[in-house]
Write an enzyme that holds these catalytic residues in place. Structure first.
Site, PDB file in Angstrom:
ATOM      1  N   ARG A 176      -3.029   0.112   0.390  1.00 55.68           N
ATOM      2  CA  ARG A 176      -2.736   0.411   1.781  1.00 55.68           C
ATOM      3  C   ARG A 176      -3.925   1.146   2.391  1.00 55.68           C
ATOM      4  NH1 ARG A 176       0.086  -3.017   1.840  1.00 55.68           N
ATOM      5  NH2 ARG A 176       2.340  -3.190   2.166  1.00 55.68           N
ATOM      6  N   GLU A 218      -4.596  -2.634  11.394  1.00 53.42           N
ATOM      7  CA  GLU A 218      -4.862  -4.040  11.077  1.00 53.42           C
ATOM      8  C   GLU A 218      -4.474  -4.938  12.249  1.00 53.42           C
ATOM      9  OE1 GLU A 218      -3.071  -5.089   7.342  1.00 53.42           O
ATOM     10  OE2 GLU A 218      -4.387  -3.775   6.198  1.00 53.42           O
ATOM     11  N   HIS A 270      -6.789  -8.547   4.431  1.00 46.92           N
ATOM     12  CA  HIS A 270      -5.486  -8.361   3.774  1.00 46.92           C
ATOM     13  C   HIS A 270      -5.065  -9.643   3.037  1.00 46.92           C
ATOM     14  CE1 HIS A 270      -1.734  -5.617   4.028  1.00 46.92           C
ATOM     15  NE2 HIS A 270      -1.711  -6.315   2.907  1.00 46.92           N
TER      16      HIS A 270
END
Length: 630
Positions: free
Chosen positions: A318, A347, A366
Site C-alpha cells: 500500500r 492513485e 498497481h
C-alpha cells in the site's frame, strides 16, 4: 398469565410476541452516547457453586464477528420449484470483475455492473442492493452504509486490501465485509520479485535509454542479488511467497512481523527480527504490510535515518505505508539508492510527482495482482465469498470478523447452531418484566485452553439473546457491538472435562443472572436461569434445564412442563397434542428423585393453539409449563 384456578400453576407462551424488556436513556452523564441501553432489575443471589474453572476472557465485548444470518429463513417443509417465490438478491458490481466471477454471481442473483459511479450515485443506488463488490477504486464510506437502509448484507473486496471500506461503519450496520486474500498471492509475489530484479539491474531506465537512441552501458551497471540481505516487512501470504522466491535467487532473507509465527518462518528458512534490525541490516527492503493507523507513513524520515546507506526499497503493498516526501529526500541524499513502487498514496499519482519522476525510481500502475490467472482467480474467489455470505454461510475470508480457518468453521458448525439455540431459549425463559444484567457462558471441553477458540460460539449466543429484544437486525457482524450498546455483559469460562478431545465442545451452559424467570424450574440455587446443551449426532440437544436433566432435540418448538413424577403423565400430554394433530418429535423426562418433581421436555413440529396449551395446563399433576419457539 394464569389460566387455571390453581394458584401455583403458571402458563406462559412466547409464540405471539417476543419478551419485552425495559429500555431507558443512559443516566451516566459522562457517556457521550445517546443510544438506548437496557434497564436491569436486580435480585439477590446466593453463593455460587464451586466449579473448577479457568476464566479465559473478560466481560467486555470488543471483538468484531462475522455474520451467518441467511437472507431468507428456511422452513422444514419441502418446497417445490413452483412454490418458491423469494426474489433473487441484487448484487452491484462497481468495478470491473472477471467474467468467471460474474457467471458465479449471475447463477445466484441479479447482477448489475455499473462502473465509475460517483459517491452520490452509489448512495442513491445502494438501497436497492443486497451485496456490493468493489476493487480499490470505490470508497465504501459510512454514508454508503447509512444510505443502504439496512439492506446491504455484504461488501466484497476483489483483492486483499480493504482500506477503501469503512469497517467500523460496516460492523455497526451489520454488514459483512469479505475479501479475496489468496487468489492473487502468487501474482503479487511475482511482481515484487520482478520489481526487485528490474530495479537491481536498471531494466526500466536502460530500456528507456535505448528507445531514446542511446547506448549507455556504463551508466546502468547494476548490483547483484545473490548473497544480499532482503528484509520482508510483513510476513503474511504474499511476504512468505516473496521469501521463497528470494531464497531461490540466493538471497539471505529476514522478516519483521509482530504476528508471524517463528516456526512458520523457520520452515521457509527466514529469520524473524525486530523492526530496527530489519531496516538497519537489509540491502533490499520489500514491503508487504497492510495500511492501518499503525503502519501509515511508517517509512518516514526517522525510519530512513536508521536504514543501511544505499538500501533499495520495493513496495507492492500500500502506498500509504511510505511517507512519499520523506522517500524523495532519502533518494536525493543517497540514503536510499533506488525504489521500485507499484502503489502510491494517491492513485493515480499526480503527473508532476517528484517521486514518480525521480531517475532512481521505477514505477508500475498497481499491477501486483494483474495477471490473467490472478484476475480470474480473484473474481471467482470474491464471487463465491459473496454468494456464500448471502446464503448465510460462515466465511473464512471475512475481514470484520475473526479469520477462522475453513476446517475450524466446519468443525464448529453444529456447535454454532447449538449456541444460537441456547441463546434464544435462555432469552425466552426470562420473564417479560425482567431485564438482563449479565450472561455467563460455560464451555465444557477436553481440549487445551489454547486449542479452543470460542469467539464464534460467543457471538451466536449473543445473537440469540439480543434478537428478541432488538428492533434492528442482529447478526454475527454486529452482535458484540449491539450487546455493548445495550449494556449486556458476557463472561465466559472453560471447565475441563474427561471426554474425548476429538470434539471441540462437550457441552455449552448459559446462565443469566439478576432476572425473573417465566419457568421457575429453570432457576438454580444462586438465582440464575440455567440451561445446558450439547451436540448429538450433529444435532443440537437440550440436556439440562435448571437442576433437571433432559434430552430433547432443539428443533422447531419446545414445551417444558414441571410435574409430579408419576405414571401416565407422558400419555396424558401426548394424547392432548395428538387430539389437535400436533406431532411430537422428541420427548424426555428428567427428575431430581423417584416420584418427586420432574420436567418433561417435548419437541413438537407444529405450534399448538392456545386451547391445546390450556388443556395441558389443566392436567392436575402439571405445576407449570412454558411453550418456546426455537
Amino acid at each position: 398469565m394464569a389460566l387455571s384456578s390453581k394458584p401455583n400453576k403458571i402458563f406462559s407462551s412466547s409464540s405471539s410476541s417476543s419478551p419485552s424488556l425495559f429500555f431507558s436513556q443512559s443516566s451516566n452523564s459522562s457517556s457521550k452516547s445517546k443510544s438506548k441501553s437496557l434497564s436491569f432489575l436486580h435480585t439477590s443471589s446466593k453463593s455460587k457453586p464451586q466449579l473448577k474453572t479457568t476464566q479465559f476472557t473478560n466481560t467486555k465485548i470488543h471483538s468484531i464477528l462475522k455474520t451467518t444470518t441467511p437472507t431468507t429463513k428456511t422452513t422444514p417443509q419441502k418446497k417445490y420449484p413452483e412454490e418458491i417465490s423469494s426474489p433473487k438478491p441484487t448484487i452491484l458490481v462497481s468495478e470491473k470483475l472477471g467474467e468467471a466471477g460474474l457467471r458465479v454471481l449471475r447463477d445466484f442473483g441479479h447482477v448489475e455492473c455499473l462502473y465509475d459511479l460517483s459517491p452520490d450515485d452509489l448512495c442513491s443506488k445502494i438501497s436497492d442492493c443486497d451485496a456490493l463488490i468493489v476493487r480499490s477504486g470505490t470508497k465504501v464510506s459510512r454514508r454508503v452504509f447509512e444510505a443502504s437502509n439496512g439492506r446491504l448484507k455484504v461488501v466484497g473486496r476483489a483483492g486483499v486490501g480493504i482500506d477503501n471500506v469503512d469497517l467500523s461503519a460496516a460492523t455497526e450496520f451489520g454488514c459483512l465485509v469479505v475479501n479475496a486474500p489468496t487468489a492473487n498471492t502468487v501474482a503479487a509475489a511475482e511482481h515484487g520479485i520482478a520489481l526487485l530484479a528490474a530495479m537491481a539491474r536498471n531494466v526500466a531506465q536502460a530500456d528507456a535509454s535505448i528507445k531514446a537512441g542511446k547506448w549507455e552501458r556504463n551508466k546502468y551497471v547494476g548490483v547483484s542479488m545473490v548473497g544480499k540481505t532482503l528484509a520482508i516487512m510483513g510476513f503474511g501470504k504474499v511476504g512468505s511467497e516473496v521469501a521463497r522466491r528470494a531464497k531461490g535467487l540466493g538471497m539471505h532473507v529476514i522478516a519483521h512481523d509482530p504476528y508471524a509465527a517463528a516456526d512458520r518462518a523457520r520452515g521457509v528458512g527466514v529469520e524473524l527480527v525486530s523492526f530496527d534490525q530489519a531496516v538497519s541490516t537489509a540491502d533490499f527492503i520489500s514491503l508487504h504490510m497492510p495500511l492501518t493507523p499503525t503502519t501509515s507513513k511508517l517509512f518516514n524520515d526517522d525510519t530512513f535515518s536508521k536504514v543501511k546507506k544505499g538500501v533499495r526499497i520495493i513496495n507492492v503493498a500500500r502506498g500509504g505505508v511510505i511517507d512519499e516526501e520523506a522517500l524523495v529526500r532519502a533518494l536525493d541524499a543517497g540514503v536510499v539508492a533506488q525504489a521500485a513502487l507499484d502503489v502510491f498514496t494517491e492513485e493515480p499519482p499526480p503527473k508532476d510527482s517528484k517521486l514518480v519522476q525521480h531517475e532512481n525510481v521505477i514505477v508500475t500502475p498497481h499491477l501486483g495482482a494483474s495477471t490473467k490467472e490472478a484476475q480470474e482467480g480473484v473474481a471467482i474467489e470474491i464471487a463465491e465469498a459473496v454468494v456464500g455470505a448471502l446464503n448465510g454461510e460462515l466465511s473464512a475470508t471475512a475481514v470484520n470478523a475473526p479469520m477462522v480457518p475453513p476446517e475450524v468453521l466446519s468443525e464448529l458448525a453444529p456447535y454454532v447452531t447449538l449456541a444460537e439455540k441456547l441463546g434464544k431459549l435462555a432469552m425466552q425463559l426470562v420473564a417479560g418484566g425482567s431485564g438482563i444484567k449479565s450472561v455467563r457462558v460455560i464451555y465444557k471441553t477436553a481440549r487445551d485452553p489454547d486449542d479452543f477458540d470460542t469467539r464464534l460460539l460467543r457471538a451466536m449466543i449473543i445473537k440469540g439473546i439480543i434478537e428478541p429484544i432488538s428492533a434492528s437486525i442482529v447478526n454475527l457482524v454486529n452482535a458484540d457491538f449491539t450487546a455493548k450498546q445495550k449494556g449486556l455483559r458476557i463472561s465466559e469460562e472453560r471447565v475441563r472435562v474427561d471426554t474425548s478431545p476429538e470434539f471441540p465442545v462437550d457441552s455449552i451452559e448459559v446462565r443469566i443472572s439478576g432476572v425473573e424467570s417465566r419457568f421457575a424450574s429453570s432457576v438454580v440455587e444462586n438465582g440464575e436461569v440455567k440451561i445446558e446443551g450439547k451436540v448429538k449426532y450433529g444435532v443440537p440437544h437440550l440436556r439440562c434445564v435448571g437442576n433437571f436433566d433432559v434430552d430433547v432435540s432443539l428443533e422447531g418448538n419446545l414445551i417444558l412442563c414441571r410435574q409430579v413424577d408419576q405414571p401416565g403423565m407422558i400419555g396424558q400430554v401426548g394424547n392432548i397434542l395428538a387430539s389437535q394433530n400436533v406431532n411430537v418429535s422428541f420427548m424426555s423426562v428428567g427428575r431430581i428423585a423417584l416420584k418427586r418433581k420432574a420436567i418433561m421436555a417435548i419437541g413438537v413440529d407444529e405450534e399448538p393453539n392456545k386451547d391445546t396449551l390450556l388443556k395441558i395446563g389443566q392436567v392436575p399433576s402439571i405445576e407449570e409449563f412454558v411453550f418456546l419457539n426455537l
